[in-house]
Scaffold this motif. Structure first.
Motif, PDB file in Angstrom:
ATOM      1  N   ARG A  85       0.997  -1.308  -0.298  1.00  6.21           N
ATOM      2  CA  ARG A  85       0.157  -0.190  -0.195  1.00  6.21           C
ATOM      3  C   ARG A  85       0.759   1.310   0.056  1.00  6.21           C
ATOM      4  N   LEU A  86       2.243   1.308   0.791  1.00  7.54           N
ATOM      5  CA  LEU A  86       3.421   2.109   0.708  1.00  7.54           C
ATOM      6  C   LEU A  86       4.050   2.467  -0.848  1.00  7.54           C
ATOM      7  N   THR A  87       3.472   1.633  -1.741  1.00  5.84           N
ATOM      8  CA  THR A  87       4.570   2.072  -2.880  1.00  5.84           C
ATOM      9  C   THR A  87       4.353   2.789  -3.654  1.00  5.84           C
ATOM     10  N   HIS A  88       3.039   3.466  -4.016  1.00  3.98           N
ATOM     11  CA  HIS A  88       1.956   4.704  -4.568  1.00  3.98           C
ATOM     12  C   HIS A  88       3.070   6.075  -3.643  1.00  3.98           C
ATOM     13  N   LEU A  89       2.871   5.852  -2.880  1.00  4.39           N
ATOM     14  CA  LEU A  89       2.363   7.434  -1.607  1.00  4.39           C
ATOM     15  C   LEU A  89       4.154   7.547  -1.499  1.00  4.39           C
ATOM     16  N   LEU A  90       5.290   6.383  -1.365  1.00  3.56           N
ATOM     17  CA  LEU A  90       6.457   6.607  -1.229  1.00  3.56           C
ATOM     18  C   LEU A  90       6.766   6.943  -2.744  1.00  3.56           C
ATOM     19  N   GLU A  91       6.672   6.362  -4.241  1.00  4.57           N
ATOM     20  CA  GLU A  91       6.659   7.288  -5.676  1.00  4.57           C
ATOM     21  C   GLU A  91       6.211   8.164  -5.770  1.00  4.57           C
ATOM     22  N   HIS A  92       5.208   8.238  -5.873  1.00  7.60           N
ATOM     23  CA  HIS A  92       4.556   9.685  -5.833  1.00  7.60           C
ATOM     24  C   HIS A  92       4.298  10.965  -5.032  1.00  7.60           C
ATOM     25  N   GLY A  93       4.572  10.985  -3.527  1.00  3.66           N
ATOM     26  CA  GLY A  93       4.463  11.622  -2.694  1.00  3.66           C
ATOM     27  C   GLY A  93       3.261  11.756  -2.201  1.00  3.66           C
ATOM     28  N   HIS A  94       3.131  12.152  -1.044  1.00  3.70           N
ATOM     29  CA  HIS A  94       1.415  12.517  -0.387  1.00  3.70           C
ATOM     30  C   HIS A  94       1.543  13.459   0.436  1.00  3.70           C
ATOM     31  N   ALA A  95       0.739  13.475   1.067  1.00  4.60           N
ATOM     32  CA  ALA A  95       0.807  14.853   2.371  1.00  4.60           C
ATOM     33  C   ALA A  95       0.600  13.861   3.246  1.00  4.60           C
ATOM     34  N   LEU A  96       0.774  14.983   4.515  1.00 15.50           N
ATOM     35  CA  LEU A  96       1.199  14.939   5.715  1.00 15.50           C
ATOM     36  C   LEU A  96       0.384  15.049   6.309  1.00 15.50           C
ATOM     37  N   ARG A  97       0.248  14.586   8.192  1.00 18.61           N
ATOM     38  CA  ARG A  97      -0.274  14.604   8.909  1.00 18.61           C
ATOM     39  C   ARG A  97      -0.674  16.608   9.268  1.00 18.61           C
TER      40      ARG A  97
ATOM     41  N   GLN B 217      10.505   9.029  -6.236  1.00 18.19           N
ATOM     42  CA  GLN B 217      10.872   8.280  -7.759  1.00 18.19           C
ATOM     43  C   GLN B 217      12.033   6.719  -7.993  1.00 18.19           C
ATOM     44  N   PHE B 218      11.859   6.518  -6.577  1.00 17.99           N
ATOM     45  CA  PHE B 218      12.998   5.201  -7.004  1.00 17.99           C
ATOM     46  C   PHE B 218      13.005   4.712  -7.833  1.00 17.99           C
ATOM     47  N   ILE B 219      11.149   3.828  -8.047  1.00 14.67           N
ATOM     48  CA  ILE B 219      10.993   3.697  -9.256  1.00 14.67           C
ATOM     49  C   ILE B 219      11.258   3.634 -10.563  1.00 14.67           C
ATOM     50  N   GLY B 220      10.783   4.463 -10.607  1.00 12.16           N
ATOM     51  CA  GLY B 220      11.061   5.604 -12.002  1.00 12.16           C
ATOM     52  C   GLY B 220      12.530   5.309 -11.902  1.00 12.16           C
ATOM     53  N   HIS B 221      12.985   5.806 -11.201  1.00  8.43           N
ATOM     54  CA  HIS B 221      15.068   6.091 -11.803  1.00  8.43           C
ATOM     55  C   HIS B 221      15.058   4.859 -12.539  1.00  8.43           C
ATOM     56  N   ALA B 222      15.190   3.867 -10.970  1.00  5.16           N
ATOM     57  CA  ALA B 222      16.030   3.105 -11.482  1.00  5.16           C
ATOM     58  C   ALA B 222      14.777   2.149 -13.167  1.00  5.16           C
ATOM     59  N   LEU B 223      13.679   1.997 -13.255  1.00  2.00           N
ATOM     60  CA  LEU B 223      13.680   1.943 -14.780  1.00  2.00           C
ATOM     61  C   LEU B 223      14.010   2.767 -15.858  1.00  2.00           C
ATOM     62  N   ASP B 224      14.380   3.696 -15.435  1.00  2.00           N
ATOM     63  CA  ASP B 224      14.901   4.992 -15.819  1.00  2.00           C
ATOM     64  C   ASP B 224      16.546   4.460 -16.746  1.00  2.00           C
ATOM     65  N   THR B 225      16.940   3.065 -16.166  1.00  4.14           N
ATOM     66  CA  THR B 225      18.209   2.736 -16.610  1.00  4.14           C
ATOM     67  C   THR B 225      18.142   1.847 -16.672  1.00  4.14           C
ATOM     68  N   LEU B 226      17.221   0.764 -16.365  1.00  8.23           N
ATOM     69  CA  LEU B 226      17.600  -0.307 -16.506  1.00  8.23           C
ATOM     70  C   LEU B 226      16.571  -0.713 -18.057  1.00  8.23           C
ATOM     71  N   ILE B 227      15.244  -0.339 -18.393  1.00 10.54           N
ATOM     72  CA  ILE B 227      14.381  -0.329 -19.881  1.00 10.54           C
ATOM     73  C   ILE B 227      15.643  -0.230 -21.519  1.00 10.54           C
ATOM     74  N   PRO B 228      16.180   1.377 -21.141  1.00 13.90           N
ATOM     75  CA  PRO B 228      16.345   0.996 -22.053  1.00 13.90           C
ATOM     76  C   PRO B 228      18.409   0.299 -22.172  1.00 13.90           C
ATOM     77  N   GLU B 229      18.307  -0.349 -21.435  1.00  8.76           N
ATOM     78  CA  GLU B 229      19.538  -1.326 -21.210  1.00  8.76           C
ATOM     79  C   GLU B 229      19.225  -2.941 -21.427  1.00  8.76           C
ATOM     80  N   TYR B 230      18.038  -3.153 -21.485  1.00 10.56           N
ATOM     81  CA  TYR B 230      17.173  -4.136 -21.067  1.00 10.56           C
ATOM     82  C   TYR B 230      16.757  -3.883 -23.487  1.00 10.56           C
ATOM     83  N   VAL B 231      15.978  -2.927 -23.287  1.00 13.97           N
ATOM     84  CA  VAL B 231      15.424  -2.933 -24.714  1.00 13.97           C
ATOM     85  C   VAL B 231      16.896  -3.232 -25.630  1.00 13.97           C
ATOM     86  N   LYS B 232      17.920  -2.807 -25.811  1.00  7.82           N
ATOM     87  CA  LYS B 232      19.432  -2.547 -26.392  1.00  7.82           C
ATOM     88  C   LYS B 232      19.922  -4.184 -26.138  1.00  7.82           C
ATOM     89  N   LYS B 233      19.460  -4.802 -25.174  1.00 13.82           N
ATOM     90  CA  LYS B 233      19.975  -6.441 -25.447  1.00 13.82           C
ATOM     91  C   LYS B 233      19.126  -7.818 -25.718  1.00 13.82           C
TER      92      LYS B 233
END
Length: 128
Positions: free
Chosen positions: A83-95, A104-120
């Motif tokens: 349940r936390l994945t979306h909140l940690l990736e995209h942000g949320h309001a605090l109390r 954006q830890f998922i997005g950054h990981a995908l940005d580096t891995l996808i081009p390499e994967y497509v090339k392979k």
């Protein structure tokens, strides 16, 4: 080796089946390596909170489907932490009225891995 007209269809089919088998085997290996790297990267870059059991400890992957023609793999977060994945990736309001902007830890990981994967994948298909 000489092939008659009657044997031409079988010879072409055998060559295509061999090519397909080699391609699919290499693609499955490449996909598994890429998913392993994605899990490793996201575990390393996931935000760490103040809880004893950290969000990153539940990041994993699994094979959804594997056929003779390909493989389907899924990156996910186990247990109640999914349940936390979306909140940690995209942000949320605090109390207190503030805002957590997300990492954006998922997005950054995908940005580096996808081009390499497509090339392979292109290299595998080209070299057969």
């Amino acid at each position: 080796m000489t092939i008659t007209v009657d044997e031409l269809n079988d010879a072409i089919m055998n060559a295509l089946e061999d090519y397909n088998e080699k391609i699919v085997t290499e693609l499955k290996k490449t996909t598994k390596k890429a998913m392993t790297e994605l899990v490793k990267t996201t575990k390393a870059t996931a935000p760490v909170g103040q809880r004893e059991k950290h969000f990153r400890d539940n990041i994993t992957s699994k094979t959804l489907e594997e056929t003779a023609y390909g493989v389907s793999r899924l990156w996910y977060v186990k247990g109640p932490d999914y349940r936390l994945t979306h909140l940690l990736e995209h942000g949320h309001a605090l109390r207190n009225g503030g805002r957590y902007e997300g990492t954006q830890f998922i997005g950054h990981a995908l940005d580096t891995l996808i081009p390499e994967y497509v090339k392979k994948v292109e290299e595998i298909c080209k070299n057969g």
